[in-house]
Design an enzyme around this catalytic site. Sequence first.
Site, mmCIF file in Angstrom:
data_model
loop_
_atom_site.group_PDB
_atom_site.id
_atom_site.type_symbol
_atom_site.label_atom_id
_atom_site.label_comp_id
_atom_site.label_asym_id
_atom_site.label_seq_id
_atom_site.Cartn_x
_atom_site.Cartn_y
_atom_site.Cartn_z
ATOM 1 N N HIS A 201 0.786 -1.413 -0.034
ATOM 2 C CA HIS A 201 -0.075 -0.150 0.076
ATOM 3 C C HIS A 201 0.947 1.104 0.136
ATOM 4 C CE1 HIS A 201 -3.920 1.860 1.383
ATOM 5 N NE2 HIS A 201 -3.042 3.043 1.185
ATOM 6 N N HIS B 230 1.711 5.448 -1.780
ATOM 7 C CA HIS B 230 1.325 6.572 -2.509
ATOM 8 C C HIS B 230 2.666 7.267 -2.972
ATOM 9 C CE1 HIS B 230 -2.932 6.633 -0.970
ATOM 10 N NE2 HIS B 230 -2.372 6.148 0.230
ATOM 11 N N LEU B 231 2.588 7.328 -4.308
ATOM 12 C CA LEU B 231 3.826 7.719 -5.132
ATOM 13 C C LEU B 231 3.511 9.074 -5.935
ATOM 14 C CD1 LEU B 231 5.112 4.650 -7.033
ATOM 15 C CD2 LEU B 231 6.140 5.869 -4.997
ATOM 16 N N ARG B 232 2.313 9.495 -5.733
ATOM 17 C CA ARG B 232 1.958 10.942 -6.426
ATOM 18 C C ARG B 232 2.564 10.968 -7.970
ATOM 19 N NH1 ARG B 232 -1.210 10.971 -2.098
ATOM 20 N NH2 ARG B 232 -0.119 11.923 -0.440
ATOM 21 N N ASN C 240 -5.019 7.326 -6.157
ATOM 22 C CA ASN C 240 -5.914 8.660 -5.692
ATOM 23 C C ASN C 240 -5.052 10.026 -6.202
ATOM 24 O OD1 ASN C 240 -3.675 8.197 -3.853
ATOM 25 N ND2 ASN C 240 -4.859 9.333 -2.186
ATOM 26 N N LYS D 209 -9.303 0.042 -6.016
ATOM 27 C CA LYS D 209 -9.291 0.683 -4.698
ATOM 28 C C LYS D 209 -10.613 1.414 -4.368
ATOM 29 C CE LYS D 209 -7.886 2.145 -1.054
ATOM 30 N NZ LYS D 209 -6.734 3.105 -0.334
ATOM 31 N N HIS E 28 -10.384 1.347 1.546
ATOM 32 C CA HIS E 28 -10.401 2.359 2.861
ATOM 33 C C HIS E 28 -11.350 2.237 3.660
ATOM 34 C CE1 HIS E 28 -8.531 6.249 4.227
ATOM 35 N NE2 HIS E 28 -9.810 6.016 4.988
ATOM 36 N N HIS F 118 -4.632 -0.387 5.650
ATOM 37 C CA HIS F 118 -4.226 0.142 6.831
ATOM 38 C C HIS F 118 -5.080 0.140 8.124
ATOM 39 C CE1 HIS F 118 -6.937 2.929 4.995
ATOM 40 N NE2 HIS F 118 -6.034 3.214 4.098
ATOM 41 N N LEU G 273 -5.012 9.213 7.870
ATOM 42 C CA LEU G 273 -6.165 8.365 7.788
ATOM 43 C C LEU G 273 -6.198 7.227 7.520
ATOM 44 C CD1 LEU G 273 -8.408 11.501 6.540
ATOM 45 C CD2 LEU G 273 -8.495 10.603 8.654
ATOM 46 N N ASP H 177 1.335 2.741 3.522
ATOM 47 C CA ASP H 177 0.504 4.059 3.297
ATOM 48 C C ASP H 177 1.392 5.028 3.377
ATOM 49 O OD1 ASP H 177 -1.568 5.133 2.699
ATOM 50 O OD2 ASP H 177 -2.278 5.290 4.461
ATOM 51 N N HIS I 172 3.259 14.540 1.792
ATOM 52 C CA HIS I 172 2.632 15.888 1.359
ATOM 53 C C HIS I 172 3.760 16.902 1.750
ATOM 54 C CE1 HIS I 172 -1.698 14.716 1.107
ATOM 55 N NE2 HIS I 172 -1.407 13.837 1.907
ATOM 56 N N ALA J 11 -3.805 14.959 5.294
ATOM 57 C CA ALA J 11 -3.650 13.724 6.091
ATOM 58 C C ALA J 11 -2.574 12.851 5.454
ATOM 59 C CB ALA J 11 -5.060 12.891 6.174
HETATM 60 O O1 DOR Z 1 -3.567 9.550 5.381
HETATM 61 C C1 DOR Z 1 -3.817 9.140 4.522
HETATM 62 N N1 DOR Z 1 -3.087 9.884 3.367
HETATM 63 N N2 DOR Z 1 -4.682 8.723 4.313
HETATM 64 C C2 DOR Z 1 -5.034 8.007 3.301
HETATM 65 O O2 DOR Z 1 -5.917 7.349 2.892
HETATM 66 C C3 DOR Z 1 -4.613 8.815 1.921
HETATM 67 C C4 DOR Z 1 -3.142 9.494 1.924
HETATM 68 C C5 DOR Z 1 -3.088 10.384 1.090
HETATM 69 O O3 DOR Z 1 -3.076 10.062 -0.420
HETATM 70 O O4 DOR Z 1 -2.294 11.295 1.345
HETATM 71 ZN ZN ZN Z 2 -3.427 5.124 1.804
#
Ligand code: DOR
Ligand code: ZN
Length: 348
Positions: A15, A17-19, A43, A100, A137, A175, A220, A248, A252, A264
Site C-alpha cells: 500500500h 502513494h507515489l503521487r 488517488n 481501490k 479504505h 491500514h 487517515l 501507506d 505531502h 492527512a
Molecule cells: O493519511 C492518508 N493519506 N490516508 C489516506 O487514506 C490517503 C493518504 C494520502 O493520499 O495522502
Molecule cells: Zn493510502
Amino acid sequence: MTTESITITRPDDWHLHLRDGDVLNSVAPFTAKQFQRAIVMPNLKPAVTTVKQAIDYLDRILAAVEGSDFEPLMTLYLTDNTSAQEIMAAHKSCFIKGVKLYPAGATTNSDEGVTDIRNCDAALEEMQRAGLPLLVHGEVTDSDIDVFDREKVFIDRVLIPTMGRFPELKIVFEHITTADAVDFVQDSGPNIGATVTVHHLMYNRNAMFEGGIRPHNYCLPVLKRESHRQALLRAVASGNAKFFLGTDSAPHARNLKESSCGCAGIFSAHAAIELYTAVFDLIGAIDKLEAFASFYGPDFYGLPRNSGTITLEKSEQTIPESYPMADQSVVPLMAGQTIPWKIRPEHA
Ligand code: DOR
Ligand code: ZN
C-alpha cells in the site's frame, strides 16, 4: 564486535502513494531502494479510473525509478460508474493487481470515490469472478460518526453487507487501526486480508498532541488509543498470514501539513523496512518479520515471492529533518530522530 543483523527476502510494500510529476520523481527512489514491488494507490488528480490511465501512470513511475528493478503493481480507482468491462480489461492487463475503494470524502483525493457501494455491484461481481482484489479504505464518512469510530462502523455498515453479496471477493482491509478490525479479519475467511502501517504500530493518538498539535503525525484512518495499537502489535507478532506490510507512505509538502487545515498522510518510505524491523525487534517478534514483510502479501495476491534478499543491521541512523520533494520539502516519519536499525549498503 559483530553487529547484530538479519537477512530477509526482499520485501514488498502492499500500500503506497507515489503521487505524480516532480513529486513522484523525488519519492519513488526511496521505495525502489528497499522494496521489490509496491501496490501503487490511484488517488491522483484526476484519479486513475481506467486501464489507459494506469498504463500511462506506470510508464511515469518506471521513468522515475530508471536503473532499478522496482516493479510497480498498479490499481484502479473505483467509482460509482466503474463498468464490468473496465474491470475485465484491468484483469486482462496483468499489471493491475487491485481496485481501490475510497468512500467519497473519506480522505485525500477521494471526491471521485464511491457514494454507495451498491452502485459498484457490477464491477464487484466481475472482480469476484476474476479474482481481482478490492482494496478498501475502511471508514464511513458520515459527519455524525465520531472520527475515531469510523473504521468500526464501516465494518458493520459496508464490509459485512458487501461480503454477504460477494462471498468469494478477495478484500484487503487497508491500514487497519483498531482491535475491531483485527478481530474481524482474524474471524473472516481466507479471502480477507489486511495491511498494517508502521506508524499505526509505532504510535497511539497521543502522538498527535505531544506538547501541541503535531500535523506530521496526522493520517487517515487517524491514530487510535493505545489498546488498539496493542491489538495491531499482537496481530503482526502472531504470525497470522492475513496481516502483511503496507506502509501507506503518503507524502505531502511541508507547508500543506503545517497549515490551518493540514493534509492527512505520513511519509515513511525513506526508512520503512528499518522502522518495521525496529518495531518487531522491540516486541520480541523479529522472527515474524520476514513473513509479514515478504511472504504473506504475495501469497494473498497470488504472486511469486521475491528471490533476492536484504540485510538489516542493528546500527543507529539519524533521520534527516526533511527531504527535498519537487520544489518543496517533505518531513519524514521520525524526522531528526535516531532509529536503531539500518539497511546494510550493498557491497560493490
Ligand atoms: O493519511 C492518508 N493519506 N490516508 C489516506 O487514506 C490517503 C493518504 C494520502 O493520499 O495522502
Ligand atoms: Zn493510502
